[in-house]
Design an enzyme around this catalytic site. Structure first.
Site, PDB file in Angstrom:
ATOM      1  N   VAL A   1       3.900  -1.006   4.171  1.00  0.00           N
ATOM      2  CA  VAL A   1       2.546  -1.383   4.580  1.00  0.00           C
ATOM      3  C   VAL A   1       1.946  -2.249   3.470  1.00  0.00           C
ATOM      4  CG1 VAL A   1       0.265  -0.552   5.224  1.00  0.00           C
ATOM      5  CG2 VAL A   1       2.290   0.801   5.808  1.00  0.00           C
TER       6      VAL A   1
ATOM      7  N   ASP B   1      -0.083  15.786  16.316  1.00  0.00           N
ATOM      8  CA  ASP B   1       0.494  15.721  14.972  1.00  0.00           C
ATOM      9  C   ASP B   1      -0.591  15.627  13.907  1.00  0.00           C
ATOM     10  OD1 ASP B   1       3.042  13.676  13.309  1.00  0.00           O
ATOM     11  OD2 ASP B   1       2.465  15.778  13.117  1.00  0.00           O
TER      12      ASP B   1
ATOM     13  N   LEU C   1       0.833  -1.210   0.000  1.00  0.00           N
ATOM     14  CA  LEU C   1       0.000   0.000   0.000  1.00  0.00           C
ATOM     15  C   LEU C   1       0.859   1.249   0.000  1.00  0.00           C
ATOM     16  CD1 LEU C   1      -2.675  -1.171   2.560  1.00  0.00           C
ATOM     17  CD2 LEU C   1      -2.962  -0.893   0.092  1.00  0.00           C
ATOM     18  N   GLY C   2       2.147   1.058   0.277  1.00  0.00           N
ATOM     19  CA  GLY C   2       3.051   2.204   0.289  1.00  0.00           C
ATOM     20  C   GLY C   2       4.051   2.076   1.420  1.00  0.00           C
ATOM     21  N   LYS C   3       4.806   3.130   1.587  1.00  0.00           N
ATOM     22  CA  LYS C   3       5.862   3.111   2.599  1.00  0.00           C
ATOM     23  C   LYS C   3       5.448   3.940   3.794  1.00  0.00           C
ATOM     24  CE  LYS C   3      10.277   3.826   2.583  1.00  0.00           C
ATOM     25  NZ  LYS C   3      10.444   2.796   3.636  1.00  0.00           N
ATOM     26  N   GLY C   4       5.585   3.371   4.977  1.00  0.00           N
ATOM     27  CA  GLY C   4       5.326   4.160   6.177  1.00  0.00           C
ATOM     28  C   GLY C   4       6.654   4.747   6.641  1.00  0.00           C
TER      29      GLY C   4
HETATM   30  C1  LIG Z   1      -1.661   7.289   8.336  1.00  0.00           C
HETATM   31  C2  LIG Z   1      -0.239   6.900   8.014  1.00  0.00           C
HETATM   32  C3  LIG Z   1       0.729   8.040   8.303  1.00  0.00           C
HETATM   33  N1  LIG Z   1      -0.153   6.560   6.615  1.00  0.00           N
HETATM   34  C4  LIG Z   1       0.166   5.304   6.254  1.00  0.00           C
HETATM   35  O1  LIG Z   1       0.377   4.451   7.059  1.00  0.00           O
HETATM   36  C5  LIG Z   1       0.276   5.073   4.751  1.00  0.00           C
HETATM   37  C6  LIG Z   1       1.626   4.446   4.420  1.00  0.00           C
HETATM   38  C7  LIG Z   1       1.374   3.520   3.299  1.00  0.00           C
HETATM   39  C8  LIG Z   1      -0.118   3.323   3.137  1.00  0.00           C
HETATM   40  C9  LIG Z   1      -0.799   4.089   4.236  1.00  0.00           C
HETATM   41  N2  LIG Z   1      -1.266   3.208   5.293  1.00  0.00           N
HETATM   42  C10 LIG Z   1      -2.512   2.618   5.212  1.00  0.00           C
HETATM   43  N3  LIG Z   1      -3.188   2.645   4.032  1.00  0.00           N
HETATM   44  C11 LIG Z   1      -4.410   2.060   3.967  1.00  0.00           C
HETATM   45  N4  LIG Z   1      -5.104   2.061   2.778  1.00  0.00           N
HETATM   46  C12 LIG Z   1      -4.713   2.423   1.517  1.00  0.00           C
HETATM   47  C13 LIG Z   1      -3.480   3.083   1.257  1.00  0.00           C
HETATM   48  C14 LIG Z   1      -3.149   3.427  -0.061  1.00  0.00           C
HETATM   49  C15 LIG Z   1      -4.032   3.133  -1.085  1.00  0.00           C
HETATM   50  C16 LIG Z   1      -3.702   3.570  -2.484  1.00  0.00           C
HETATM   51  O2  LIG Z   1      -4.080   4.649  -2.881  1.00  0.00           O
HETATM   52  N5  LIG Z   1      -2.974   2.826  -3.338  1.00  0.00           N
HETATM   53  C17 LIG Z   1      -2.493   1.539  -2.973  1.00  0.00           C
HETATM   54  C18 LIG Z   1      -2.736   3.415  -4.640  1.00  0.00           C
HETATM   55  C19 LIG Z   1      -3.470   2.643  -5.704  1.00  0.00           C
HETATM   56  C20 LIG Z   1      -3.193   3.314  -7.051  1.00  0.00           C
HETATM   57  N6  LIG Z   1      -1.741   3.418  -7.305  1.00  0.00           N
HETATM   58  C21 LIG Z   1      -1.526   4.073  -8.608  1.00  0.00           C
HETATM   59  C22 LIG Z   1      -1.018   4.172  -6.257  1.00  0.00           C
HETATM   60  C23 LIG Z   1      -1.234   3.546  -4.891  1.00  0.00           C
HETATM   61  C24 LIG Z   1      -5.240   2.491  -0.839  1.00  0.00           C
HETATM   62  C25 LIG Z   1      -5.574   2.139   0.475  1.00  0.00           C
HETATM   63  N7  LIG Z   1      -4.997   1.476   5.023  1.00  0.00           N
HETATM   64  C26 LIG Z   1      -4.341   1.411   6.210  1.00  0.00           C
HETATM   65  C27 LIG Z   1      -3.071   1.970   6.332  1.00  0.00           C
HETATM   66  C28 LIG Z   1      -2.343   1.903   7.671  1.00  0.00           C
HETATM   67  F1  LIG Z   1      -2.250   3.128   8.205  1.00  0.00           F
HETATM   68  F2  LIG Z   1      -3.019   1.108   8.488  1.00  0.00           F
HETATM   69  F3  LIG Z   1      -1.115   1.423   7.527  1.00  0.00           F
END
Ligand SMILES: CC(C)NC(=O)[C@H]1CCC[C@H]1Nc1nc(Nc2ccc(C(=O)N(C)C3CCN(C)CC3)cc2)ncc1C(F)(F)F
Length: 282
Positions: free
Chosen positions: A31, A141, A23-26
């Site tokens: 993640v 934050d 889902l990406g990089k924390g």
């Molecule tokens: C608050 C904190 C600071 N942030 C984080 O932790 C971030 C760090 C990495 C991801 C995110 N953490 C989470 N992300 C989700 N859902 C999610 C994320 C990204 C997409 C998305 O757009 N793509 C995959 C797209 C799909 C389309 N392509 C083109 C790009 C990526 C879709 C759903 N659920 C729970 C979490 C959690 F928090 F539980 F980890």
């Protein structure tokens, strides 16, 4: 009941999950979207933190506090932490999956949000913050990067890395953005939950304008000075109601900031609240 309080969460391990797409990089690792192998097949987000990185950045206390705080929170606008486990190299956080992803990505894609969308988000943030403060948790934050969106577009506070039990005045290494810091934190003074009221005002401004109110791209010191002076200029396109709310939250003196209960019934919030919600509906 006493048993649920004393009973540890069942021991989870990596092999309990099918690992899906990243889902990406924390901050401290990746993640993944995952699914429990056993029925019922829960979809979760698994945040992997490398112990080596945590030790190097000396944030183990912060991570421990983040887990302890987030695990005990239950609110529709606060991302659930269901549990955690670790192997020799990593810590794994079992978090709620937010179906519509990262709010800041939508904000940067759109530039800014409409008054309706901004108002709905701020209403949900105020609700979540009232809940956190009722548990004596200060978030400290609040910013778009820490917010996620649920499957129905509802806002979820996704990160508790900087939250503390009130009152806090821990010296914080100002590694993150300064834009959301209130004067009392910029001046290293004692602070309380009213720092979140200030951040809510900054967030409202950034949703509507597309950039934070005191940003100075040239230097951090310039941003500090603008915060300490509350050098606030709200562009003319911002509606009078929104302008009123922002200026009542961005007060230098924490005691003068509009309480969250007043935010929830501010005209700019009531105007866009869906009729169906039971909240204070007449
Ligand atoms: C608050 C904190 C600071 N942030 C984080 O932790 C971030 C760090 C990495 C991801 C995110 N953490 C989470 N992300 C989700 N859902 C999610 C994320 C990204 C997409 C998305 O757009 N793509 C995959 C797209 C799909 C389309 N392509 C083109 C790009 C990526 C879709 C759903 N659920 C729970 C979490 C959690 F928090 F539980 F980890």
């Amino acid at each position: 009941s006493s048993t649920s309080r004393t009973r540890p969460t069942r021991e989870w391990k990596l092999t309990d999950f099918d690992i899906g797409r990243p889902l990406g990089k924390g901050k401290f690792g990746r993640v993944y979207m995952v699914r429990t192998k056993c029925e019922p097949n829960y979809i979760l987000a698994l945040k992997c933190l490398y112990k080596s990185e945590i030790v190097q950045s000396r944030v183990e206390k912060q991570i421990r506090r983040e887990i302890e705080i987030q695990q005990n929170l239950r609110h529709p606008n606060v991302l659930r932490l269901y549990g955690y486990f670790h192997d020799e190299k990593r810590i794994f956080l079992m978090l709620e999956f937010a179906g519509q992803g990262e709010l800041y990505k939508q904000l940067s894609k759109k530039g800014s949000f409409s008054e309706r969308r901004s108002s709905r988000y701020i209403d949900q943030m105020a609700d979540a913050l009232q809940y956190l403060h009722s548990k004596h948790v200060i978030h400290r934050d609040i910013k778009p990067e820490n917010l996620l969106l649920g499957i129905n577009g509802e806002l979820k506070i996704g990160d508790f890395g900087w939250s503390v039990h009130a009152p806090g005045n821990r010296r914080m290494t100002l590694c993150g953005t300064l834009d959301y810091l209130p004067p009392e934190m910029v001046e290293g003074k004692e602070h309380n939950e009213k720092v979140d009221y200030w951040a809510l005002g900054v967030l409202t401004y950034e949703f509507l304008v597309g950039c934070p109110p005191f940003e100075d791209k040239n230097s951090a010191n310039a941003t500090y000075r603008r915060i300490a002076k509350v050098d606030l200029k709200i562009p003319p396109h911002v509606s009078p109601d929104a302008r009123d709310l922002i200026s009542k939250l961005l007060k230098y003196n924490p005691e003068e900031r509009l309480p969250l209960s007043e935010v929830a019934r501010h005209p700019w919030i009531l105007k866009y609240r869906p009729k169906s919600t039971s909240k204070g509906g007449s």
